[in-house]
Enzyme design. Structure first.
Site, PDB file in Angstrom:
ATOM      1  N   HIS A 113       0.810  -1.234   0.035  1.00 26.86           N
ATOM      2  CA  HIS A 113      -0.190   0.055   0.022  1.00 26.86           C
ATOM      3  C   HIS A 113       0.662   1.268   0.204  1.00 26.86           C
ATOM      4  O   HIS A 113       1.880   1.371   0.745  1.00 26.86           O
ATOM      5  CB  HIS A 113      -0.996   0.002   1.356  1.00 26.86           C
ATOM      6  CG  HIS A 113      -1.749   1.181   1.292  1.00 26.86           C
ATOM      7  ND1 HIS A 113      -2.795   1.218   0.382  1.00 26.86           N
ATOM      8  CD2 HIS A 113      -1.933   2.439   1.902  1.00 26.86           C
ATOM      9  CE1 HIS A 113      -3.404   2.439   0.863  1.00 26.86           C
ATOM     10  NE2 HIS A 113      -2.683   2.967   1.668  1.00 26.86           N
ATOM     11  N   ASP A 149      -6.983  -1.950   4.028  1.00 19.63           N
ATOM     12  CA  ASP A 149      -5.566  -2.004   4.586  1.00 19.63           C
ATOM     13  C   ASP A 149      -5.512  -1.874   6.025  1.00 19.63           C
ATOM     14  O   ASP A 149      -4.689  -0.840   6.514  1.00 19.63           O
ATOM     15  CB  ASP A 149      -5.155  -0.697   3.785  1.00 19.63           C
ATOM     16  CG  ASP A 149      -5.403  -0.369   2.393  1.00 19.63           C
ATOM     17  OD1 ASP A 149      -4.824  -1.440   1.636  1.00 19.63           O
ATOM     18  OD2 ASP A 149      -5.700   0.478   1.703  1.00 19.63           O
TER      19      ASP A 149
END
Length: 192
Positions: A113, A149
């Site tokens: 990410h 995430d």
């Protein structure tokens, strides 16, 4: 000792996959990419895989934009299992992963990410960091869980935000860091 078999999911051009593939080809990563799947028929990641002789398939999902239907995700799981995948690597995969995949590969799905999680989850994290006035951002590799995430962090790499940075210039520098971090994390996981 057998190499770790990687199944790669991606939605875009495949720059992180390219970095992983280069590490494998340069013998700095003792792994094998055995299957690449994409939710976009024209994704560059599929072309990269095919050029490298790696089986690559498009996974059609006509009903949803941000996730796969349970039936389609079950089919994806079957393809990964048939390829005897040890670790699922998300490389620019832009859909939420749900129960069928999470249950089939517990603690064996990782993602990269473009922020220092837990800050700025979700899309365009580099833009979020820039707009928030941060002085530093970066990238994070984490295990995938049911959240966006939110999985356990494996490793991170910092990238400074420079005066005059635009979203594009910052994103480009974060991608350079991603291409260093992802193969490094995979190397560590292969030797764990």
């Amino acid at each position: 000792m057998n190499k770790i078999r990687l199944g790669v999911l991606g939605s875009g051009k495949g720059s992180n996959f390219r970095a992983i593939l280069e590490a494998i080809q340069q013998h700095t990563l003792d792994a094998e990419a055995v299957l690449v799947l994409s939710d976009h028929a024209d994704a560059g990641i599929l072309t990269l895989a095919r050029e490298a002789g790696i089986p690559a398939e498009f996974i059609a999902e006509p009903r949803f934009k941000t996730r796969l239907s349970e039936e389609v995700e079950r089919d994806l799981v079957e393809k990964l299992k048939a390829a005897r995948v040890d670790l699922v690597v998300l490389a620019g995969y832009m859909r939420m992963v749900k129960s069928p995949l999470l249950e089939a590969f517990p603690r064996r799905i990782i993602n990269i990410h473009p922020s220092l999680l837990p800050k700025f989850p979700g899309i365009e994290a580099w833009r979020q960091a820039l707009e928030a006035g941060e002085e530093v951002t970066g990238c994070t590799v984490h295990y995938v869980d049911h959240g966006m995430d939110t999985g356990e962090i494996i490793d991170r790499l910092q990238v400074p935000i420079l005066p005059g940075d635009t979203a594009e210039s910052l994103h480009a520098r974060i991608q350079v860091a991603e291409h260093e971090l992802y193969p490094r994390v995979l190397r560590n996981l292969c030797h764990a």
